[in-house]
Design an enzyme around this catalytic site. Structure first.
Site, PDB file in Angstrom:
ATOM      1  N   ARG A  23       0.821  -1.226   0.000  1.00 47.87           N
ATOM      2  CA  ARG A  23       0.000   0.000   0.000  1.00 47.87           C
ATOM      3  C   ARG A  23       0.853   1.274   0.000  1.00 47.87           C
ATOM      4  NH1 ARG A  23      -5.658  -1.081   1.616  1.00 47.87           N
ATOM      5  NH2 ARG A  23      -6.030  -2.900   0.313  1.00 47.87           N
ATOM      6  N   ARG A  27      -3.490   6.296   1.045  1.00 42.26           N
ATOM      7  CA  ARG A  27      -4.085   7.479   1.667  1.00 42.26           C
ATOM      8  C   ARG A  27      -3.207   8.219   2.659  1.00 42.26           C
ATOM      9  NH1 ARG A  27      -9.176   4.011   3.142  1.00 42.26           N
ATOM     10  NH2 ARG A  27      -7.434   2.571   3.081  1.00 42.26           N
ATOM     11  N   ARG A  36      -6.517  11.034  -6.204  1.00 40.38           N
ATOM     12  CA  ARG A  36      -7.769  10.298  -6.055  1.00 40.38           C
ATOM     13  C   ARG A  36      -8.970  11.237  -6.174  1.00 40.38           C
ATOM     14  NH1 ARG A  36     -10.448   6.706  -1.258  1.00 40.38           N
ATOM     15  NH2 ARG A  36     -11.963   8.344  -1.158  1.00 40.38           N
ATOM     16  N   ASP A  73      -6.585  -3.170  -7.830  1.00 43.38           N
ATOM     17  CA  ASP A  73      -7.132  -3.840  -6.645  1.00 43.38           C
ATOM     18  C   ASP A  73      -7.429  -5.292  -6.958  1.00 43.38           C
ATOM     19  OD1 ASP A  73      -8.097  -2.958  -3.787  1.00 43.38           O
ATOM     20  OD2 ASP A  73      -9.507  -4.470  -4.505  1.00 43.38           O
ATOM     21  N   TYR A 150     -14.639 -12.410  -0.544  1.00 43.94           N
ATOM     22  CA  TYR A 150     -15.373 -11.169  -0.822  1.00 43.94           C
ATOM     23  C   TYR A 150     -16.556 -11.423  -1.758  1.00 43.94           C
ATOM     24  CZ  TYR A 150     -11.596  -8.571   1.405  1.00 43.94           C
ATOM     25  OH  TYR A 150     -10.700  -8.090   2.323  1.00 43.94           O
TER      26      TYR A 150
HETATM   27  O1  CP3 Z   1      -0.081  -2.039  -2.449  1.00 42.10           O
HETATM   28  C1  CP3 Z   1      -0.293  -1.134  -3.291  1.00 42.10           C
HETATM   29  O2  CP3 Z   1       0.065   0.051  -3.135  1.00 42.10           O
HETATM   30  C2  CP3 Z   1      -0.923  -1.540  -4.622  1.00 42.10           C
HETATM   31  C3  CP3 Z   1      -2.316  -1.400  -4.766  1.00 42.10           C
HETATM   32  C4  CP3 Z   1      -3.227  -2.298  -3.952  1.00 42.10           C
HETATM   33  C5  CP3 Z   1      -4.454  -1.851  -3.415  1.00 42.10           C
HETATM   34  N1  CP3 Z   1      -5.111  -2.924  -2.890  1.00 42.10           N
HETATM   35  C6  CP3 Z   1      -4.950  -0.471  -3.468  1.00 42.10           C
HETATM   36  C7  CP3 Z   1      -6.035  -0.061  -2.570  1.00 42.10           C
HETATM   37  C8  CP3 Z   1      -3.129  -3.656  -3.657  1.00 42.10           C
HETATM   38  C9  CP3 Z   1      -1.982  -4.614  -3.936  1.00 42.10           C
HETATM   39  C10 CP3 Z   1      -4.339  -4.043  -2.999  1.00 42.10           C
HETATM   40  C11 CP3 Z   1      -4.613  -5.416  -2.558  1.00 42.10           C
HETATM   41  C12 CP3 Z   1      -5.859  -5.688  -1.844  1.00 42.10           C
HETATM   42  N2  CP3 Z   1      -7.089  -5.127  -2.028  1.00 42.10           N
HETATM   43  C13 CP3 Z   1      -5.980  -6.705  -0.859  1.00 42.10           C
HETATM   44  C14 CP3 Z   1      -4.891  -7.652  -0.447  1.00 42.10           C
HETATM   45  C15 CP3 Z   1      -3.888  -7.035   0.444  1.00 42.10           C
HETATM   46  C16 CP3 Z   1      -4.386  -6.684   1.822  1.00 42.10           C
HETATM   47  O3  CP3 Z   1      -4.395  -5.481   2.140  1.00 42.10           O
HETATM   48  O4  CP3 Z   1      -4.733  -7.604   2.569  1.00 42.10           O
HETATM   49  C17 CP3 Z   1      -7.313  -6.690  -0.425  1.00 42.10           C
HETATM   50  C18 CP3 Z   1      -7.907  -7.584   0.641  1.00 42.10           C
HETATM   51  C19 CP3 Z   1      -8.010  -5.704  -1.173  1.00 42.10           C
HETATM   52  C20 CP3 Z   1      -9.456  -5.364  -1.115  1.00 42.10           C
HETATM   53  C21 CP3 Z   1      -9.661  -3.989  -0.649  1.00 42.10           C
HETATM   54  N3  CP3 Z   1      -9.340  -2.857  -1.371  1.00 42.10           N
HETATM   55  C22 CP3 Z   1     -10.231  -3.581   0.575  1.00 42.10           C
HETATM   56  C23 CP3 Z   1     -10.706  -4.521   1.669  1.00 42.10           C
HETATM   57  C24 CP3 Z   1     -10.230  -2.194   0.582  1.00 42.10           C
HETATM   58  C25 CP3 Z   1     -10.836  -1.302   1.624  1.00 42.10           C
HETATM   59  C26 CP3 Z   1     -10.006  -1.219   2.834  1.00 42.10           C
HETATM   60  C27 CP3 Z   1      -9.096  -0.044   2.760  1.00 42.10           C
HETATM   61  O5  CP3 Z   1      -7.898  -0.199   3.031  1.00 42.10           O
HETATM   62  O6  CP3 Z   1      -9.616   1.030   2.455  1.00 42.10           O
HETATM   63  C28 CP3 Z   1      -9.629  -1.750  -0.634  1.00 42.10           C
HETATM   64  C29 CP3 Z   1      -9.384  -0.354  -1.044  1.00 42.10           C
HETATM   65  C30 CP3 Z   1      -8.014   0.010  -1.500  1.00 42.10           C
HETATM   66  N4  CP3 Z   1      -7.206  -0.744  -2.306  1.00 42.10           N
HETATM   67  C31 CP3 Z   1      -7.350   1.235  -1.222  1.00 42.10           C
HETATM   68  C32 CP3 Z   1      -6.119   1.207  -1.902  1.00 42.10           C
HETATM   69  C33 CP3 Z   1      -5.080   2.297  -1.975  1.00 42.10           C
HETATM   70  C34 CP3 Z   1      -7.935   2.399  -0.427  1.00 42.10           C
HETATM   71  C35 CP3 Z   1      -8.878   3.055  -1.365  1.00 42.10           C
HETATM   72  C36 CP3 Z   1      -9.062   4.511  -1.119  1.00 42.10           C
HETATM   73  O7  CP3 Z   1      -8.274   5.317  -1.690  1.00 42.10           O
HETATM   74  O8  CP3 Z   1     -10.003   4.834  -0.404  1.00 42.10           O
END
Ligand code: CP3
Length: 342
Positions: A23, A27, A36, A73, A150
């Site tokens: 990540r 944010r 964003r 994602d 999911y």
């Molecule tokens: O790591 C990185 O910088 C690359 C991009 C990336 C994102 N999600 C961007 C993201 C990667 C590799 C993921 C993987 C991901 N997504 C996983 C596996 C890794 C982990 O964290 O366990 C999972 C379970 C998801 C599903 C997902 N996406 C959830 C549950 C959420 C909401 C929770 C949260 O952190 O907000 C997301 C949103 C998400 N994916 C964000 C980002 C930067 C936040 C979105 C925003 O800008 O509001």
């Protein structure tokens, strides 16, 4: 000169571990929040190649990480298969659920996923042109089990209860979902590699909730199939597997799947990883992500602890899980300086 991440993935023990962070585009960075906002929302950002490439590059410019991870994602694949997907601010993802054969039969398969996912491959193409020569580009997908949790629940769940329930009540349907996701993941990752991804990572964030034989069938076996098929299609492609919270099941994961690197979370100590996991190949991890919020001497001490414990074998420095929105960007700089300058 070969890139440091690729050297570690090939099994080399380096004097300073290469660094990136789950990540890292996210944010906690003001420039991410600005881009964003420009895109409108998170999914629009994922599907806008120029802006998705921009946010991928932001932490590289700011910190000089050794790897960039594609901004996308794991839930884009279910969407490409035909599930509805949206994000509720402050809560997380929502999907239309798949709990019956009729719902499963409405999903697509094969090449159709690329109609939706094409912008992601465009992002990869832009990145492979724009990244600095020393930076490795990592593509990724979710592991079938984690993505299935999911799709079955329609949202994130603390215990993956709905997916475990479907597995108990209608195993044939559950296995069809895992199989469809395994095939889709291979197709999705293949296009990322064709577009320029140099490494792929498989995120199994909920692997730890699979126990015993279920772990072997639904976490290890899909990871093995995906890894083997990707290596058959792209000889020499390095694969990172992340069966999060696998505990004892981290032992033997390299050998059983063929993955070049096993990423570990912070529920295991780096000493335990050095003894039981690293002899089989490169490991990635595992600083507790809360140190990025608290910082200070505690952060420095813990970085030194992780680096020292894993210095006897191939290691890529990372967190045990993604950096959180409340992290202080200054602590990321402190982390990198501590690792690179001793
Ligand atoms: O790591 C990185 O910088 C690359 C991009 C990336 C994102 N999600 C961007 C993201 C990667 C590799 C993921 C993987 C991901 N997504 C996983 C596996 C890794 C982990 O964290 O366990 C999972 C379970 C998801 C599903 C997902 N996406 C959830 C549950 C959420 C909401 C929770 C949260 O952190 O907000 C997301 C949103 C998400 N994916 C964000 C980002 C930067 C936040 C979105 C925003 O800008 O509001």
């Amino acid at each position: 000169m070969t890139k440091t991440i690729l050297r570690a993935l090939a099994g080399e023990t380096l004097p300073t571990p290469p660094i990136w962070m789950m990540r890292q585009a996210g944010r906690y960075l003001p420039e991410y929040r600005a881009t964003r906002a420009q895109a409108g929302d998170f999914l629009s950002l994922c599907y806008n190649p120029e802006l998705a490439a921009e946010v991928t590059l932001q932490p590289i410019r700011r910190y000089g990480f050794d790897a960039a991870i594609l901004f996308a994602d794991i839930l884009l694949l279910p969407q490409a298969l035909g599930a509805d997907l949206w994000f509720v601010t402050g809560e997380g993802p929502r999907l239309s659920t798949i709990t019956t054969d009729a719902e499963f039969d409405k999903l697509g398969k094969g090449e159709m996923i690329h109609d939706t996912l094409n912008p992601v491959y465009e992002t990869v193409k832009i990145l492979s042109k724009e990244l600095p020569a020393e930076t490795t580009l990592i593509g990724f997908a979710g592991a079938p089990w984690t993505v299935a949790t999911y799709m079955i629940a329609g949202k994130g769940t603390p215990d993956q209860g709905p997916a475990h329930a479907l597995k108990a009540e209608n195993r044939a349907l559950f296995e069809k979902i895992i199989e469809r996701l395994t095939e889709g993941t291979i197709d999705y990752l293949s296009k990322q590699v064709e577009a320029g991804a140099e490494v792929v990572k498989i995120f199994d964030s909920w692997a730890g909730s699979l126990k015993g034989e279920d772990f072997d069938k639904y976490a290890l076996e899909p990871a093995r199939i995906i890894t083997q098929e990707m290596k058959a299609r792209f000889p020499g492609l390095p694969v990172i597997a992340f069966p999060r919270q696998a505990g004892d099941k981290y032992i033997g994961f390299h050998k059983a799947t063929g993955a070049d690197c096993v990423a570990v979370d912070d529920s295991v100590t780096p000493e335990w990883v050095a003894e039981h996991v690293q002899p089989a190949g490169c490991v990635q991890g595992n600083l507790k992500n809360t140190h990025m919020v608290t910082g200070g001497q505690g952060l420095i001490d813990e970085i030194r602890h992780v680096v020292k414990a894993l210095s006897g074998g191939p290691h890529i420095f990372n967190l045990g899980h993604g950096i959180t929105p409340d992290a202080d960007p200054e602590n990321v700089k402190l982390m990198i300086d501590t690792i690179r300058n001793g």
